[in-house]
Design an enzyme around this catalytic site. Structure first.
Site, PDB file in Angstrom:
ATOM      1  N   LYS A   9      38.704  70.931  39.405  1.00  0.00           N
ATOM      2  CA  LYS A   9      38.951  72.360  39.249  1.00  0.00           C
ATOM      3  C   LYS A   9      38.830  73.093  40.587  1.00  0.00           C
ATOM      4  O   LYS A   9      38.359  72.516  41.586  1.00  0.00           O
ATOM      5  CB  LYS A   9      37.958  72.923  38.211  1.00  0.00           C
ATOM      6  N   TYR A  49      44.806  75.005  27.829  1.00  0.00           N
ATOM      7  CA  TYR A  49      43.602  75.433  27.114  1.00  0.00           C
ATOM      8  C   TYR A  49      43.927  76.133  25.793  1.00  0.00           C
ATOM      9  O   TYR A  49      43.116  76.930  25.304  1.00  0.00           O
ATOM     10  CB  TYR A  49      42.764  76.352  28.020  1.00  0.00           C
ATOM     11  N   ARG A 102      28.951  66.685  36.732  1.00  0.00           N
ATOM     12  CA  ARG A 102      28.502  68.066  36.518  1.00  0.00           C
ATOM     13  C   ARG A 102      27.002  68.203  36.736  1.00  0.00           C
ATOM     14  O   ARG A 102      26.533  69.220  37.269  1.00  0.00           O
ATOM     15  CB  ARG A 102      28.900  68.516  35.109  1.00  0.00           C
ATOM     16  N   ASN A 112      32.280  74.225  36.389  1.00  0.00           N
ATOM     17  CA  ASN A 112      31.803  72.876  36.060  1.00  0.00           C
ATOM     18  C   ASN A 112      32.661  71.756  36.643  1.00  0.00           C
ATOM     19  O   ASN A 112      32.613  70.610  36.194  1.00  0.00           O
ATOM     20  CB  ASN A 112      31.584  72.721  34.557  1.00  0.00           C
ATOM     21  N   HIS A 115      37.728  68.644  34.708  1.00  0.00           N
ATOM     22  CA  HIS A 115      38.203  68.542  33.323  1.00  0.00           C
ATOM     23  C   HIS A 115      38.504  67.084  33.052  1.00  0.00           C
ATOM     24  O   HIS A 115      39.043  66.388  33.921  1.00  0.00           O
ATOM     25  CB  HIS A 115      39.495  69.356  33.136  1.00  0.00           C
ATOM     26  N   GLU A 126      48.044  66.474  27.217  1.00  0.00           N
ATOM     27  CA  GLU A 126      47.715  67.081  28.512  1.00  0.00           C
ATOM     28  C   GLU A 126      48.472  66.417  29.668  1.00  0.00           C
ATOM     29  O   GLU A 126      48.949  67.105  30.576  1.00  0.00           O
ATOM     30  CB  GLU A 126      46.211  66.967  28.765  1.00  0.00           C
TER      31      GLU A 126
HETATM   32  P1  DAT Z   1      34.904  70.498  28.353  1.00  0.00           P
HETATM   33  O1  DAT Z   1      35.501  71.005  29.649  1.00  0.00           O
HETATM   34  O2  DAT Z   1      33.581  69.829  28.568  1.00  0.00           O
HETATM   35  O3  DAT Z   1      35.866  69.671  27.553  1.00  0.00           O
HETATM   36  P2  DAT Z   1      35.447  72.630  26.464  1.00  0.00           P
HETATM   37  O4  DAT Z   1      36.761  71.966  26.226  1.00  0.00           O
HETATM   38  O5  DAT Z   1      34.599  72.943  25.278  1.00  0.00           O
HETATM   39  O6  DAT Z   1      34.553  71.794  27.483  1.00  0.00           O
HETATM   40  O7  DAT Z   1      35.679  74.013  27.233  1.00  0.00           O
HETATM   41  C1  DAT Z   1      36.654  74.096  28.256  1.00  0.00           C
HETATM   42  C2  DAT Z   1      36.063  74.844  29.403  1.00  0.00           C
HETATM   43  O8  DAT Z   1      35.761  76.184  29.000  1.00  0.00           O
HETATM   44  C3  DAT Z   1      34.736  74.291  29.913  1.00  0.00           C
HETATM   45  O9  DAT Z   1      34.931  73.261  30.851  1.00  0.00           O
HETATM   46  C4  DAT Z   1      34.097  75.498  30.517  1.00  0.00           C
HETATM   47  C5  DAT Z   1      34.574  76.633  29.632  1.00  0.00           C
HETATM   48  N1  DAT Z   1      33.585  76.932  28.591  1.00  0.00           N
HETATM   49  C6  DAT Z   1      33.344  76.230  27.473  1.00  0.00           C
HETATM   50  N2  DAT Z   1      32.366  76.789  26.733  1.00  0.00           N
HETATM   51  C7  DAT Z   1      31.987  77.900  27.410  1.00  0.00           C
HETATM   52  C8  DAT Z   1      31.035  78.913  27.193  1.00  0.00           C
HETATM   53  N3  DAT Z   1      30.236  78.903  26.116  1.00  0.00           N
HETATM   54  N4  DAT Z   1      30.909  79.894  28.125  1.00  0.00           N
HETATM   55  C9  DAT Z   1      31.689  79.915  29.217  1.00  0.00           C
HETATM   56  N5  DAT Z   1      32.630  78.968  29.489  1.00  0.00           N
HETATM   57  C10 DAT Z   1      32.766  77.987  28.601  1.00  0.00           C
HETATM   58 MG    MG Z   2      37.673  70.171  26.636  1.00  0.00          MG
END
Ligand code: DAT
Ligand code: MG
Length: 148
Positions: A9, A49, A102, A112, A115, A126
């Protein structure tokens, strides 16, 4: 063999962590079959997303992922999806274990670093968003006989 889409990222690129993040996944034994640098636009961010549309963090997430260039990589290997998720650690770097990307490099859920696809079904969706079929290369690595 499974494939997974990995994005380094904007924070990972800006902080100069591209090589170290790729190294961890290479050292694990995963094989790079496609890679490019790009600046994600709002349209691609929204499609990538799409599952998070409507969530409170969606707008910030799109702003962040479109804020600066990313590295997009397709990694291939046995159980690549799960192995990459384990290597990345918890979504929130504050909770991610030491030894994960991370956990070792981040502190904030909005920054973080990486991805990784969360399932085989999502990985093919994706990968299709970021790469054409011609950009995904097929080649043999001699060292694979020592990994598998
Ligand atoms: P991951 O990237 O671990 O697959 P995810 O798909 O649930 O996580 O979410 C996508 C991204 O969105 C994640 O990398 C960071 C952001 N994100 C997720 N939950 C969040 C939250 N509660 N507050 C802020 N950003 C969040
Ligand atoms: Mg995800």
């Amino acid at each position: 063999m499974e494939r997974s889409l990995v994005l380094i990222k904007p924070d990972g690129v800006q902080r100069g962590l591209v090589g170290r993040i790729i190294s961890r996944l290479e050292q694990k034994g995963l094989k790079i079959v496609a890679m490019k640098m790009l600046h994600i636009d709002k349209d691609l961010a929204g499609r990538h997303y799409a599952i998070h549309r409507g969530k409170p963090f969606f707008d910030d997430l799109v702003d962040f992922i479109t804020s600066s260039p990313v590295i997009a990589i397709v990694f291939q290997g046995k159980n690549a999806v799960e192995i990459i998720r384990q290597s990345m650690g918890d979504t929130d770097p504050a909770r991610a274990r030491s030894g994960t990307i991370r956990g070792d490099f981040g502190v904030d859920i909005g920054h973080n670093l990486v991805h990784g696809s969360d399932s085989v079904e999502n990985s093919s969706r994706e990968i299709d968003l970021f790469f054409s079929a011609q950009e995904i290369l097929s080649y043999d690595r001699d060292l694979d006989t020592w990994i598998y």
